[in-house]
Scaffold this active site. Structure first.
Site, mmCIF file in Angstrom:
data_model
loop_
_atom_site.group_PDB
_atom_site.id
_atom_site.type_symbol
_atom_site.label_atom_id
_atom_site.label_comp_id
_atom_site.label_asym_id
_atom_site.label_seq_id
_atom_site.Cartn_x
_atom_site.Cartn_y
_atom_site.Cartn_z
ATOM 1 N N ASN A 158 0.853 -1.201 0.000
ATOM 2 C CA ASN A 158 0.000 0.000 0.000
ATOM 3 C C ASN A 158 0.884 1.243 0.000
ATOM 4 O O ASN A 158 2.097 1.152 -0.090
ATOM 5 C CB ASN A 158 -0.946 -0.041 1.202
ATOM 6 C CG ASN A 158 -0.176 -0.068 2.506
ATOM 7 O OD1 ASN A 158 0.526 0.863 2.843
ATOM 8 N ND2 ASN A 158 -0.284 -1.183 3.215
ATOM 9 N N PRO B 133 -2.603 -12.004 10.571
ATOM 10 C CA PRO B 133 -2.939 -11.760 11.983
ATOM 11 C C PRO B 133 -3.146 -10.263 12.196
ATOM 12 O O PRO B 133 -2.491 -9.449 11.531
ATOM 13 C CB PRO B 133 -1.695 -12.234 12.735
ATOM 14 C CG PRO B 133 -0.597 -12.260 11.730
ATOM 15 C CD PRO B 133 -1.247 -12.488 10.386
ATOM 16 N N LYS C 42 8.290 -17.007 -11.187
ATOM 17 C CA LYS C 42 7.518 -15.859 -11.640
ATOM 18 C C LYS C 42 6.229 -16.330 -12.335
ATOM 19 O O LYS C 42 6.291 -17.215 -13.207
ATOM 20 C CB LYS C 42 8.379 -15.050 -12.614
ATOM 21 C CG LYS C 42 7.761 -13.765 -13.060
ATOM 22 C CD LYS C 42 8.704 -13.019 -13.989
ATOM 23 C CE LYS C 42 7.975 -11.869 -14.634
ATOM 24 N NZ LYS C 42 8.694 -11.300 -15.754
ATOM 25 N N ASP D 218 -4.134 -6.482 5.348
ATOM 26 C CA ASP D 218 -5.129 -7.324 6.020
ATOM 27 C C ASP D 218 -5.086 -8.755 5.488
ATOM 28 O O ASP D 218 -5.389 -9.702 6.207
ATOM 29 C CB ASP D 218 -6.529 -6.734 5.802
ATOM 30 C CG ASP D 218 -6.695 -5.418 6.553
ATOM 31 O OD1 ASP D 218 -6.207 -5.336 7.693
ATOM 32 O OD2 ASP D 218 -7.286 -4.469 5.995
HETATM 33 O O1 PMT Z 1 3.235 6.137 6.455
HETATM 34 P P1 PMT Z 1 2.676 7.456 5.967
HETATM 35 O O2 PMT Z 1 2.826 7.630 4.466
HETATM 36 O O3 PMT Z 1 3.218 8.622 6.749
HETATM 37 O O4 PMT Z 1 1.108 7.445 6.209
HETATM 38 C C1 PMT Z 1 0.590 7.390 7.518
HETATM 39 C C2 PMT Z 1 -0.592 6.422 7.626
HETATM 40 C C3 PMT Z 1 -1.753 6.949 6.799
HETATM 41 C C4 PMT Z 1 -0.175 5.032 7.127
HETATM 42 C C5 PMT Z 1 -0.937 6.325 9.157
HETATM 43 O O5 PMT Z 1 -1.296 7.605 9.623
HETATM 44 C C6 PMT Z 1 -2.073 5.343 9.389
HETATM 45 O O6 PMT Z 1 -3.248 5.654 9.283
HETATM 46 N N1 PMT Z 1 -1.715 4.060 9.738
HETATM 47 C C7 PMT Z 1 -2.671 2.963 9.869
HETATM 48 C C8 PMT Z 1 -3.055 2.473 8.493
HETATM 49 C C9 PMT Z 1 -4.004 1.291 8.547
HETATM 50 O O7 PMT Z 1 -3.639 0.229 8.162
HETATM 51 O O8 PMT Z 1 -5.166 1.555 9.077
HETATM 52 P P2 PMT Z 1 -6.369 0.444 9.234
HETATM 53 O O9 PMT Z 1 -7.545 1.277 9.535
HETATM 54 O O10 PMT Z 1 -6.405 -0.472 8.064
HETATM 55 O O11 PMT Z 1 -5.876 -0.398 10.499
HETATM 56 C C10 PMT Z 1 -6.317 -0.116 11.811
HETATM 57 C C11 PMT Z 1 -5.211 -0.385 12.804
HETATM 58 O O12 PMT Z 1 -4.964 -1.802 12.881
HETATM 59 C C12 PMT Z 1 -3.875 0.266 12.500
HETATM 60 O O13 PMT Z 1 -3.330 0.706 13.731
HETATM 61 C C13 PMT Z 1 -3.029 -0.874 11.928
HETATM 62 O O14 PMT Z 1 -1.628 -0.699 12.213
HETATM 63 C C14 PMT Z 1 -3.597 -2.081 12.688
HETATM 64 N N2 PMT Z 1 -3.533 -3.361 11.952
HETATM 65 C C15 PMT Z 1 -4.266 -3.549 10.842
HETATM 66 C C16 PMT Z 1 -4.250 -4.784 10.213
HETATM 67 C C17 PMT Z 1 -3.453 -5.819 10.748
HETATM 68 N N3 PMT Z 1 -3.396 -7.032 10.170
HETATM 69 N N4 PMT Z 1 -2.721 -5.591 11.844
HETATM 70 C C18 PMT Z 1 -2.758 -4.399 12.463
HETATM 71 O O15 PMT Z 1 -2.075 -4.195 13.492
#
Ligand code: PMT
Length: 399
Positions: A209, A304, A288, A278
């Site tokens: 991403n 996870p 490949k 995710d």
């Molecule tokens: O890195 P930059 O370019 O500076 O951008 C910053 C950012 C936009 C990446 C950052 O501010 C941000 O929002 N990070 C979280 C991005 C994200 O994956 O959000 P989410 O809403 O999909 O996930 C929710 C939370 O669960 C997050 O804290 C994520 O780290 C955590 N997560 C999600 C999936 C997973 N399998 N494990 C996790 O720990």
């Protein structure tokens, strides 16, 4: 106040030099000890004697000056400083710093300094916007150089644009806020995840991403400045590991999960700023994947959830999540806060022109069970400082 702070001020050659006289005066007024070094071109604008009178110390201008080296040599000067400020910083000096040249006193001091470095650039707006200048700035930011951004307005040349050196009050305030940041997280162990994970498809391709890691790295630096022991666990990024933080580089969500859980014992605060995939491909091709058909179907399985697993520990740390949303920000953020049993969640808009992924600036709406605070659009290092201050407040309210 900057009482007893030792500030090494480098003045390079531009019309903004006159502002550095005022800066010297203000830093001294705040209680700092200031020593000034000047490039040869800076002395064409203002005599060293003026800085000597204001700082109360002789001014160094030459790298190979026997007398000055006898008094306090350049290596000694670099070691003496608590902070090294280059103001004004010309395009030429910034380029030398970015590329490690050391052909005068200022560029040599930059290489010899181990303390935090601040630059306050000043130049014509066309020079400021030149790709070479912007590329050099990126390099310097990757070297953990702190940028005090130039301001927009009428320039000495009569043109209008961005490039005027920040005002002395702005520089002084920034130093006060950074150098006197309360050691609010002293002796606390903080783990921060940052950047994007990469989920391999075959030996040459992966799913990922847009996360650059900037937000998470800025948080690591802000937590370090607040006195924490910081472990940054990062996906692959273009950024250099922040100074004085422990650092683990990972590629996949699974590796990030392992790295977090190998270090989670004794963790006081966990901040999940990484954009973790995710899902990952169920099968990773050994060779490949060939384009033999018009369509292919990828089957993905869930990774996870690192954040949810940390919060579900028997004795979880104070757990702060992020939420990256394109719509219904508060609704989805609060849903994650409750579902994952977090202490706090910092939500940001993504997929917009400003803020979120990749940009240098961002804004956050931070939620906890019975509260909310909005942190307005600003550069990610300042935003990180504000978020760390809020985390500190909520952490102590809970404990
Ligand atoms: O890195 P930059 O370019 O500076 O951008 C910053 C950012 C936009 C990446 C950052 O501010 C941000 O929002 N990070 C979280 C991005 C994200 O994956 O959000 P989410 O809403 O999909 O996930 C929710 C939370 O669960 C997050 O804290 C994520 O780290 C955590 N997560 C999600 C999936 C997973 N399998 N494990 C996790 O720990």
């Amino acid at each position: 106040m900057l009482a007893h702070k030792k500030i090494l001020l480098a003045v390079t050659g531009g019309i903004a030099v006159y502002k550095s006289l005022e800066l010297t005066r203000q830093l001294k007024k705040q209680g700092a000890e200031v020593r000034v070094v000047m490039t040869k071109s800076a002395t064409a604008f203002i005599q060293p004697l003026s800085f000597q009178a204001l700082s109360g110390h002789s001014v160094h201008c030459e790298l190979l000056d026997v007398e000055a080296e006898n008094a306090m040599g350049h290596i000694e000067l670099a070691r003496w400083a608590d902070v090294f400020v280059i103001a004004p910083a010309t395009a030429n000096t910034l380029a030398k710093m970015a590329h490690g040249l050391a052909d005068d006193l200022v560029s040599t001091l930059y290489l010899a300094a181990t303390c935090p470095v601040y630059v306050a650039p000043a130049m014509n707006h066309v020079m400021w916007n030149h790709p070479a200048m912007q590329a050099n700035l990126k390099i310097l930011q990757n070297h953990n150089v702190n940028l005090i951004a130039p301001e927009s307005g009428e320039q000495a040349c009569g043109e209008v644009g961005i490039g005027r050196m920040a005002e002395p009050e702005t520089i002084c305030q920034r130093l006060i806020s950074d150098l006197t940041m309360p050691q609010s997280l002293a002796n606390l162990n903080v783990i921060i995840t940052a950047g994007a994970t990469r989920e391999p498809l075959d030996p040459v391709r992966y799913l990922t991403n847009r996360s650059s890691g900037k937000m998470g790295y800025a948080l690591a630096l802000a937590a370090k400045k607040a006195g924490a022991n910081v472990l940054l666990i990062s996906g692959v990024t273009q950024l250099s590991a922040p100074k004085n933080c422990n650092f683990i580089l990972v590629e996949t969500a699974e590796q990030m999960h392992i790295a977090v859980f190998e270090n989670i014992e004794n963790c006081d605060i966990f901040i999940g700023a990484a954009a973790v995939a995710d899902y990952r491909p169920i099968e990773i091709g050994e060779k490949k994947i060939k384009k033999n058909s018009d369509q292919i179907t990828l089957t993905l399985e869930k990774n996870p959830d690192i954040l949810a697993d940390v919060a579900a520990l028997e004795n979880p740390p104070f757990t702060v999540g992020f939420a990256a949303e394109t719509n219904d920000l508060e609704h989805y953020a609060r849903d994650k806060l409750n579902r994952k049993k977090l202490n706090m969640i910092a939500a940001n808009w993504v997929g917009r022109e400003k803020g979120g992924f990749e940009r240098d600036e961002n804004a956050l709406d931070v939620f906890w069970q019975d509260g909310k605070k909005s942190l307005t659009m600003t550069d990610k290092s300042e935003l990180a400082r504000q978020l760390i201050a809020l985390i500190h407040e909520r952490f102590h309210a809970k404990n």
